[in-house]
Motif scaffolding. Structure first.
Motif, PDB file in Angstrom:
ATOM      1  N   ASP A  18       0.645  -1.943  -0.117  1.00  0.00           N
ATOM      2  CA  ASP A  18       0.362  -0.002   0.096  1.00  0.00           C
ATOM      3  C   ASP A  18       0.379   1.535   0.012  1.00  0.00           C
ATOM      4  OD1 ASP A  18      -2.500  -1.545   0.163  1.00  0.00           O
ATOM      5  OD2 ASP A  18      -2.677  -1.247   2.073  1.00  0.00           O
ATOM      6  N   LEU A  19       2.278   1.387   0.185  1.00  0.00           N
ATOM      7  CA  LEU A  19       2.665   1.771   0.766  1.00  0.00           C
ATOM      8  C   LEU A  19       3.730   2.226  -1.197  1.00  0.00           C
ATOM      9  CD1 LEU A  19       5.215   1.340   2.965  1.00  0.00           C
ATOM     10  CD2 LEU A  19       3.166   2.955   3.288  1.00  0.00           C
ATOM     11  N   VAL A  20       2.929   4.299  -1.283  1.00  0.00           N
ATOM     12  CA  VAL A  20       3.794   4.527  -2.564  1.00  0.00           C
ATOM     13  C   VAL A  20       5.256   5.336  -2.265  1.00  0.00           C
ATOM     14  CG1 VAL A  20       3.673   6.711  -3.617  1.00  0.00           C
ATOM     15  CG2 VAL A  20       1.609   5.781  -2.468  1.00  0.00           C
ATOM     16  N   PRO A  21       6.462   4.377  -3.593  1.00  0.00           N
ATOM     17  CA  PRO A  21       7.187   4.973  -3.542  1.00  0.00           C
ATOM     18  C   PRO A  21       8.071   6.896  -2.536  1.00  0.00           C
ATOM     19  CG  PRO A  21       6.696   3.802  -5.341  1.00  0.00           C
ATOM     20  CD  PRO A  21       5.529   4.092  -4.507  1.00  0.00           C
ATOM     21  N   ARG A  66      -6.684  13.288   8.086  1.00  0.00           N
ATOM     22  CA  ARG A  66      -7.159  12.850   7.142  1.00  0.00           C
ATOM     23  C   ARG A  66      -6.260  13.803   5.702  1.00  0.00           C
ATOM     24  NH1 ARG A  66     -13.475  11.800   6.410  1.00  0.00           N
ATOM     25  NH2 ARG A  66     -13.457  11.672   3.201  1.00  0.00           N
ATOM     26  N   GLU A  67      -6.814  15.005   6.285  1.00  0.00           N
ATOM     27  CA  GLU A  67      -5.232  16.333   4.814  1.00  0.00           C
ATOM     28  C   GLU A  67      -4.264  15.269   4.005  1.00  0.00           C
ATOM     29  OE1 GLU A  67      -6.549  16.899   7.228  1.00  0.00           O
ATOM     30  OE2 GLU A  67      -8.516  19.054   6.836  1.00  0.00           O
ATOM     31  N   ALA A  68      -3.764  14.604   4.556  1.00  0.00           N
ATOM     32  CA  ALA A  68      -2.170  14.155   4.464  1.00  0.00           C
ATOM     33  C   ALA A  68      -2.342  12.718   3.572  1.00  0.00           C
ATOM     34  CB  ALA A  68      -1.675  13.331   5.776  1.00  0.00           C
ATOM     35  N   THR A  69      -3.960  12.737   3.110  1.00  0.00           N
ATOM     36  CA  THR A  69      -4.319  11.430   2.391  1.00  0.00           C
ATOM     37  C   THR A  69      -4.795  12.038   0.997  1.00  0.00           C
ATOM     38  OG1 THR A  69      -6.329  10.489   3.379  1.00  0.00           O
ATOM     39  CG2 THR A  69      -4.428   9.680   4.012  1.00  0.00           C
ATOM     40  N   ALA A  70      -4.834  13.395   1.011  1.00  0.00           N
ATOM     41  CA  ALA A  70      -5.458  13.510   0.147  1.00  0.00           C
ATOM     42  C   ALA A  70      -5.438  13.496  -1.192  1.00  0.00           C
ATOM     43  CB  ALA A  70      -6.342  14.829  -0.269  1.00  0.00           C
ATOM     44  N   PRO A  71      -3.437  14.413  -0.808  1.00  0.00           N
ATOM     45  CA  PRO A  71      -2.811  13.819  -2.269  1.00  0.00           C
ATOM     46  C   PRO A  71      -3.201  12.240  -3.414  1.00  0.00           C
ATOM     47  CG  PRO A  71      -1.547  14.879  -1.066  1.00  0.00           C
ATOM     48  CD  PRO A  71      -2.886  14.137  -0.363  1.00  0.00           C
ATOM     49  N   PHE A  72      -3.440  11.949  -2.796  1.00  0.00           N
ATOM     50  CA  PHE A  72      -3.383  10.347  -3.244  1.00  0.00           C
ATOM     51  C   PHE A  72      -4.864   9.482  -3.267  1.00  0.00           C
ATOM     52  CE2 PHE A  72       0.208  10.379  -0.086  1.00  0.00           C
ATOM     53  CZ  PHE A  72       1.359  10.923  -0.861  1.00  0.00           C
ATOM     54  N   TRP A  73      -5.800  10.386  -3.622  1.00  0.00           N
ATOM     55  CA  TRP A  73      -7.309  10.215  -3.296  1.00  0.00           C
ATOM     56  C   TRP A  73      -7.173   9.809  -4.990  1.00  0.00           C
ATOM     57  CZ3 TRP A  73     -11.447  11.555  -6.621  1.00  0.00           C
ATOM     58  CH2 TRP A  73     -12.617  10.485  -6.232  1.00  0.00           C
ATOM     59  N   PRO A  74      -7.620   8.360  -5.634  1.00  0.00           N
ATOM     60  CA  PRO A  74      -8.681   7.417  -4.987  1.00  0.00           C
ATOM     61  C   PRO A  74      -8.074   6.847  -3.885  1.00  0.00           C
ATOM     62  CG  PRO A  74      -9.260   6.757  -6.953  1.00  0.00           C
ATOM     63  CD  PRO A  74      -8.189   8.307  -6.883  1.00  0.00           C
ATOM     64  N   ARG A  75      -6.944   6.593  -4.434  1.00  0.00           N
ATOM     65  CA  ARG A  75      -5.799   5.410  -4.327  1.00  0.00           C
ATOM     66  C   ARG A  75      -6.181   5.765  -1.969  1.00  0.00           C
ATOM     67  NH1 ARG A  75       0.386   3.639  -5.144  1.00  0.00           N
ATOM     68  NH2 ARG A  75       0.539   2.221  -4.557  1.00  0.00           N
ATOM     69  N   ASP A  80      -0.561   9.160   7.920  1.00  0.00           N
ATOM     70  CA  ASP A  80      -0.858  10.134   9.198  1.00  0.00           C
ATOM     71  C   ASP A  80       0.515  11.641   9.404  1.00  0.00           C
ATOM     72  OD1 ASP A  80      -1.995   8.208  10.382  1.00  0.00           O
ATOM     73  OD2 ASP A  80      -0.461   7.790  11.567  1.00  0.00           O
ATOM     74  N   ALA A  81       1.156  11.600   7.790  1.00  0.00           N
ATOM     75  CA  ALA A  81       1.858  12.992   7.948  1.00  0.00           C
ATOM     76  C   ALA A  81       2.181  13.002   6.777  1.00  0.00           C
ATOM     77  CB  ALA A  81       3.123  13.835   8.972  1.00  0.00           C
ATOM     78  N   TYR A  82       2.065  14.160   6.066  1.00  0.00           N
ATOM     79  CA  TYR A  82       2.573  14.258   4.589  1.00  0.00           C
ATOM     80  C   TYR A  82       4.050  15.769   4.520  1.00  0.00           C
ATOM     81  CZ  TYR A  82       1.905  15.658  -0.921  1.00  0.00           C
ATOM     82  OH  TYR A  82       2.518  15.790  -1.656  1.00  0.00           O
TER      83      TYR A  82
END
Length: 101
Positions: A18-21, A66-75, A80-82
């Motif tokens: 599930d981790l993005v490079p 939740r905002e930390a995951t927004a750039p990856f949506w819909p994935r 927890d932090a970006y």
């Protein structure tokens, strides 16, 4: 968004599918005293996902929750932090404390 200072890099020896490079950094969030140049910051340390190329000593824009995951949506990603920005300069002019009446 909070301002944080990069204090190190995290190295993974195994990776979940599930981790993005990208890079994972250790950051220390700044408080008013840190921004004014009076202390080293909070004792809190956060692991931050970074795809912008921040290095040790850089100031970054720390987005949490939740905002930390927004750039990856819909994935769906388990972050927890970006890192939203690398800051070149911070101009912080604290309000001087005045004595009470």
């Amino acid at each position: 968004m909070r301002i944080a200072k990069v204090i190190g890099k995290l190295t993974l020896n195994r990776q979940m599918p599930d981790l993005v490079p990208g890079s994972y950094l250790l950051v220390r969030p700044c408080n008013r005293g840190t921004l004014a140049g009076r202390n080293a910051g909070n004792d809190e340390t956060v692991v931050l996902y970074d795809d912008l190329g921040a290095r040790e000593g850089d100031l970054v824009g720390l987005v949490e929750g939740r905002e930390a995951t927004a750039p990856f949506w819909p994935r769906k990603v388990p972050y927890d932090a970006y890192n939203a920005a690398i800051l070149d300069d911070v101009n912080f002019d604290p309000v001087p404390r005045t004595k009470g009446p």
